[in-house]
Every structure is written in C-alpha cells, then in structure tokens.
Design an enzyme around this catalytic site. Structure first.
Site, PDB file in Angstrom:
ATOM      1  N   LYS A  49       0.846  -1.201   0.000  1.00 37.11           N
ATOM      2  CA  LYS A  49       0.000   0.000   0.000  1.00 37.11           C
ATOM      3  C   LYS A  49       0.879   1.247   0.000  1.00 37.11           C
ATOM      4  O   LYS A  49       0.642   2.190  -0.755  1.00 37.11           O
ATOM      5  CB  LYS A  49      -0.915  -0.007   1.240  1.00 37.11           C
ATOM      6  N   GLN A  93      -4.776  -1.076   9.730  1.00 34.35           N
ATOM      7  CA  GLN A  93      -4.642  -2.428   9.171  1.00 34.35           C
ATOM      8  C   GLN A  93      -5.183  -3.469  10.156  1.00 34.35           C
ATOM      9  O   GLN A  93      -4.866  -3.439  11.346  1.00 34.35           O
ATOM     10  CB  GLN A  93      -3.157  -2.708   8.856  1.00 34.35           C
ATOM     11  N   ASP A 116     -11.271   2.978   4.490  1.00 34.91           N
ATOM     12  CA  ASP A 116     -11.800   1.617   4.326  1.00 34.91           C
ATOM     13  C   ASP A 116     -13.326   1.581   4.274  1.00 34.91           C
ATOM     14  O   ASP A 116     -13.905   0.536   3.961  1.00 34.91           O
ATOM     15  CB  ASP A 116     -11.369   0.743   5.515  1.00 34.91           C
TER      16      ASP A 116
HETATM   17  N1  GUN Z   1      -6.690  -6.484   6.313  1.00 36.75           N
HETATM   18  C1  GUN Z   1      -6.927  -7.240   5.211  1.00 36.75           C
HETATM   19  N2  GUN Z   1      -7.584  -6.500   4.283  1.00 36.75           N
HETATM   20  C2  GUN Z   1      -7.768  -5.281   4.814  1.00 36.75           C
HETATM   21  C3  GUN Z   1      -8.395  -4.080   4.340  1.00 36.75           C
HETATM   22  O1  GUN Z   1      -8.927  -3.993   3.225  1.00 36.75           O
HETATM   23  N3  GUN Z   1      -8.370  -3.034   5.195  1.00 36.75           N
HETATM   24  C4  GUN Z   1      -7.810  -3.111   6.421  1.00 36.75           C
HETATM   25  N4  GUN Z   1      -7.856  -2.017   7.190  1.00 36.75           N
HETATM   26  N5  GUN Z   1      -7.227  -4.190   6.890  1.00 36.75           N
HETATM   27  C5  GUN Z   1      -7.212  -5.268   6.093  1.00 36.75           C
END
Ligand code: GUN
Length: 281
Positions: A49, A93, A116
């Site tokens: 990311k 995350q 998100d």
């Molecule tokens: N962990 C796995 N996928 C995601 C996601 O799309 N967002 C977040 N915040 N954590 C994750």
C-alpha cells in the site's frame, strides 16, 4: 473456456489515471496507515500500500506500533490523525493483536477520513445508498472489475459466499444497490453447492481453498474469487478450483492477479476522493 477477468491490468489503468490526476494537484493526497504488531501478511499488505501510494505521488506515512501497544496509545494516535489537516485518509490495518478490539478503534476514525469505509456512519450510508465518504476497497474493486468488463449486474442473481464485515456484507449491499437479486451464503448455509449453482454471478470470499468446484457453478456463470489462503509451500490460493471451474464459467478471476490488485487500486482511489472532498469541508 472462461474469459479471464484481469484485475492486474484493470488496476494498472485505474492507477495510471489517478497518477495523471495527482500530477496536476498542488496539494497531494495523503494516506496514514497504522500497523500494530507483526502479522506477516499484514506487513506485506502494508508495504504494498505504501509503495503504491508513493508511486502515485501521494504522501504516505506508515505508523508501525509494537504488538503490546495499549488501547490508549492507539486511541491517541487515531485522534491526532483525525485532527491533522495534512492527513486525508486513515487506514487501520486489520487484524489487530488480540488485546485490542478492532471495532472500538474503527469507530474512533473520523468517517470523513475512513478510507476503508468501515465506520458505522459509512456502513449506514452504504446501506441506505446515500453517498458514503468511502466504500470498502475489496467490494468496490469487485464491482469495478465487473463493470469495466461490461458484465451487467442489474437483474442478475448474485450469490455471495462469506459474510465478513470487510467483504461479504458490504459487497452484498453494493450489488443490491445495483439492482441485483442477492443471496448471502456462509459457513452455516445448507446445500451450499445447490445455492451456488443458482448464481448468474458467484462471488466467493471465504479463505477456504478449493471450496468452489465445477459442480457449484452454473454453465455460463461469472465467477469472482475473493478468497486468499496459503498452501503448505506458502503459495497464494483462492477459493475457486480455477482449472475445473474455467471449463463451465463464462468469466473468472484468477488468484493472484484478480481481485487483489483491484483492492489496492480502490484504496488509492478512495484516498484521492477523500482528499478532494476534504478540500471542500
Ligand atoms: N486487512 C486485510 N484486508 C484489509 C483491508 O482492506 N483493510 C484493512 N484495514 N485491513 C485489512
């Protein structure tokens, strides 16, 4: 043989459009990522990311916190980022270490910075189809991938297997808002293969590798594989038995190279959109 829904190529196009847009902006979109602990998969996701954000010309800062971070420390960081005018988007995350309850911290994030789309305000706006500040990245990526490949959603029967807050639930609502007839299936669903076989569009998001066999799929159905698991050699596997299912589906997403790259592209799109909306607050 099924046509491949190439998420990697689709994501590349989206990212290149975003990059062109960011080049023209004087104030660059800025993404704050919070990673607590040392979950191996999370470390890889977060690195990807950060790398993608920087490649697009975003500002990106990752806060790496110790596994034993206290609830108060995490709370303070989130509240500070909420107030920071230079932060457009906050990503916490998941999963968090066991002593920290994810929902408590999701609810602390300013909904206008909730990249998100996990905050209850954004979930509620999604449910009522009233412009959430952001929509959960994986579900949004699935819809984009279908739309970019001219796959009609309206009027179709979509079966979504998996009911997580991150994927299955928001994806079902997005499909419903696009006028699909939606069945939500999960681990307690009886006769899963029979239900799956009624789908025009079958979406599996369980993390159980090889769950979806040929006999789960109607001839000519579109199959989207959101599952991620690892085999004994650490190789990434989807939920779908790709070789077998390719023989009956009309379209299918590969793993890797399907929904995964779309998720990252949507995270970047959400960051840009929050930045643009933020400028107007
Ligand atoms: N962990 C796995 N996928 C995601 C996601 O799309 N967002 C977040 N915040 N954590 C994750």
């Amino acid at each position: 043989m099924a046509e491949i829904l190439d998420g990697k190529a689709c994501a590349k196009e989206i990212l290149s459009d975003i990059k062109a847009q960011v080049e023209k902006m004087t104030r660059k979109p800025s993404l704050a990522v919070i990673l607590v602990g040392d979950d191996e998969a999370s470390k890889i996701y977060v690195k990807n990311k950060e790398k993608t954000a920087l490649e697009l010309g975003f500002k990106s800062k990752t806060y790496r916190l110790e596994k034993n971070t206290t609830a108060q420390e995490l709370k303070d960081l989130i509240l500070n980022l909420n107030l920071d005018v230079d932060t457009d988007a906050i990503l916490l995350q998941l999963p968090l270490p066991k002593h920290l309850k994810a929902q408590e911290f999701i609810e602390l994030i300013d909904p206008k910075k909730d990249v998100d789309g996990f905050h209850p305000i954004n979930c509620g706006k999604l449910l009522t189809d009233t412009n959430p500040y952001a929509i959960s990245c994986t579900p949004k990526g699935v819809i984009k991938l279908l739309e970019k490949n001219n796959i009609e959603i309206s009027g179709k029967h979509c079966v979504v297997i998996g009911r997580s807050n991150m994927v299955g639930k928001p994806l079902s609502i997005l499909l419903l808002n696009k006028n699909a007839t939606v069945t939500m299936a999960h681990s307690k669903t009886k006769n899963l293969s029979q239900t799956a076989k009624t789908a025009d569009i079958l979406i599996s998001a369980t993390g159980v590798s090889n769950l979806i066999k040929k006999d789960f799929v109607k001839e000519g159905a579109v199959v989207v594989d959101v599952g991620i698991s690892r085999d004994s050699e650490g190789k990434i596997k989807g939920d779908v038995d790709f070789l077998e299912v390719s023989k009956v589906a009309s379209h299918i997403t590969p793993v890797p190279g399907g929904v995964g790259p779309m998720t990252i592209a949507m995270l970047m799109e959400n960051t840009l959109e929050l930045c643009l909306k933020n400028a107007k607050f």
